[in-house]
Write a protein that holds these residues in place. Structure first.
Motif, mmCIF file in Angstrom:
data_model
loop_
_atom_site.group_PDB
_atom_site.id
_atom_site.type_symbol
_atom_site.label_atom_id
_atom_site.label_comp_id
_atom_site.label_asym_id
_atom_site.label_seq_id
_atom_site.Cartn_x
_atom_site.Cartn_y
_atom_site.Cartn_z
ATOM 1 N N ARG A 12 50.772 135.721 53.400
ATOM 2 C CA ARG A 12 49.883 134.615 53.034
ATOM 3 C C ARG A 12 49.193 134.939 51.729
ATOM 4 O O ARG A 12 48.679 136.045 51.535
ATOM 5 C CB ARG A 12 48.833 134.378 54.118
ATOM 6 C CG ARG A 12 49.411 133.827 55.396
ATOM 7 C CD ARG A 12 48.375 133.552 56.418
ATOM 8 N NE ARG A 12 47.628 134.776 56.701
ATOM 9 C CZ ARG A 12 46.532 134.829 57.434
ATOM 10 N NH1 ARG A 12 46.012 133.736 57.945
ATOM 11 N NH2 ARG A 12 45.918 135.966 57.666
ATOM 12 N N LEU A 152 48.627 129.626 51.328
ATOM 13 C CA LEU A 152 50.076 129.460 51.217
ATOM 14 C C LEU A 152 50.749 130.518 52.088
ATOM 15 O O LEU A 152 50.374 131.694 52.032
ATOM 16 C CB LEU A 152 50.523 129.636 49.767
ATOM 17 C CG LEU A 152 49.985 128.601 48.802
ATOM 18 C CD1 LEU A 152 49.804 129.188 47.417
ATOM 19 C CD2 LEU A 152 50.934 127.416 48.761
ATOM 20 N N ALA A 153 51.735 130.114 52.876
ATOM 21 C CA ALA A 153 52.466 131.046 53.730
ATOM 22 C C ALA A 153 53.936 131.050 53.318
ATOM 23 O O ALA A 153 54.492 130.013 52.937
ATOM 24 C CB ALA A 153 52.328 130.635 55.192
ATOM 25 N N TRP A 154 54.540 132.240 53.409
ATOM 26 C CA TRP A 154 55.959 132.369 53.088
ATOM 27 C C TRP A 154 56.488 133.649 53.716
ATOM 28 O O TRP A 154 55.729 134.542 54.083
ATOM 29 C CB TRP A 154 56.176 132.349 51.572
ATOM 30 C CG TRP A 154 55.504 133.490 50.856
ATOM 31 C CD1 TRP A 154 54.173 133.663 50.632
ATOM 32 C CD2 TRP A 154 56.137 134.634 50.302
ATOM 33 N NE1 TRP A 154 53.940 134.835 49.968
ATOM 34 C CE2 TRP A 154 55.121 135.451 49.747
ATOM 35 C CE3 TRP A 154 57.459 135.052 50.202
ATOM 36 C CZ2 TRP A 154 55.394 136.651 49.115
ATOM 37 C CZ3 TRP A 154 57.729 136.244 49.566
ATOM 38 C CH2 TRP A 154 56.706 137.029 49.030
ATOM 39 N N LEU A 162 57.919 136.098 45.651
ATOM 40 C CA LEU A 162 57.184 134.830 45.658
ATOM 41 C C LEU A 162 57.493 134.071 44.375
ATOM 42 O O LEU A 162 57.258 134.551 43.275
ATOM 43 C CB LEU A 162 55.679 135.073 45.782
ATOM 44 C CG LEU A 162 54.791 133.824 45.840
ATOM 45 C CD1 LEU A 162 55.186 132.927 47.009
ATOM 46 C CD2 LEU A 162 53.326 134.218 45.943
ATOM 47 N N ALA A 167 56.788 128.632 49.132
ATOM 48 C CA ALA A 167 55.741 128.706 50.153
ATOM 49 C C ALA A 167 55.449 127.347 50.776
ATOM 50 O O ALA A 167 55.843 126.301 50.256
ATOM 51 C CB ALA A 167 54.462 129.269 49.529
#
Length: 180
Positions: A12, A152-154, A162, A167
């Protein structure tokens, strides 16, 4: 909803715009302090991050006085603040510069807090988000005010992976402190 795909652990990126700053006459931009509203809103942002379970493993903060003071007030709301690194590259940075700094984060960091300035932050969040939950992405595109928090999550093996569109914007809030 089109969710970004990826492999690796969930990471995150918590993006926090500094709290409202003052404009004292004769003070250069980098040295501007927080305004009274900023002094109220920054602790509210710290409480909001704690309540949302979005406490970071590491914070990266602009060297500007208003950003540093925001960090101090935000992190004072937590029992155990994480380490913070102050980085002059975050001051007046655009998306490429912001991403370059984030790409240097060690892989063991799962949640990163980035404290900086507009217009860089308001451009970074929609650049990274392939989509958002509810209307979050539309709200960010409309306005990214002081003390705003975007999460933001990924999934990724490390921070260098990233990239734009990688994300999902999971939340967007603008905490405000109460006037006394």
């Amino acid at each position: 909803m089109n969710r970004p795909a990826g492999t690796g652990p969930l990471r995150r990126l918590v993006v926090l715009r500094h709290a409202k700053s003052a404009w004292p006459e004769g003070v250069e931009d980098h040295r501007r302090p927080l305004a009274p509203r900023g002094l109220r809103d920054a602790p509210a942002a710290g409480r909001a991050l704690a309540a949302a379970g979005s406490l970071p493993d590491l914070a990266l903060c602009s060297t500007a006085v208003r950003a540093r003071r925001t960090w101090e007030l935000v992190s004072a709301e937590w029992a155990t603040p994480p380490p913070v690194h102050y980085d002059g590259r975050l001051y007046a940075a655009g998306v490429p510069e912001l991403l370059a700094v984030v790409h240097e984060v060690p892989p063991e960091v799962r949640t990163l807090l980035l404290i900086g300035h507009n217009p860089g932050l308001e451009e970074l969040v929609p650049a990274l988000a392939a989509d958002g939950l509810d209307d979050t992405l539309d709200r960010v595109r409309h306005k990214f005010p002081t003390s705003a928090i975007a999460v933001l999550a990924w999934h990724g093996a490390g921070w260098p992976a990233l990239a734009p569109g990688a994300a999902l914007l999971t939340s967007f809030t603008v905490p405000r402190g109460r006037k006394r």
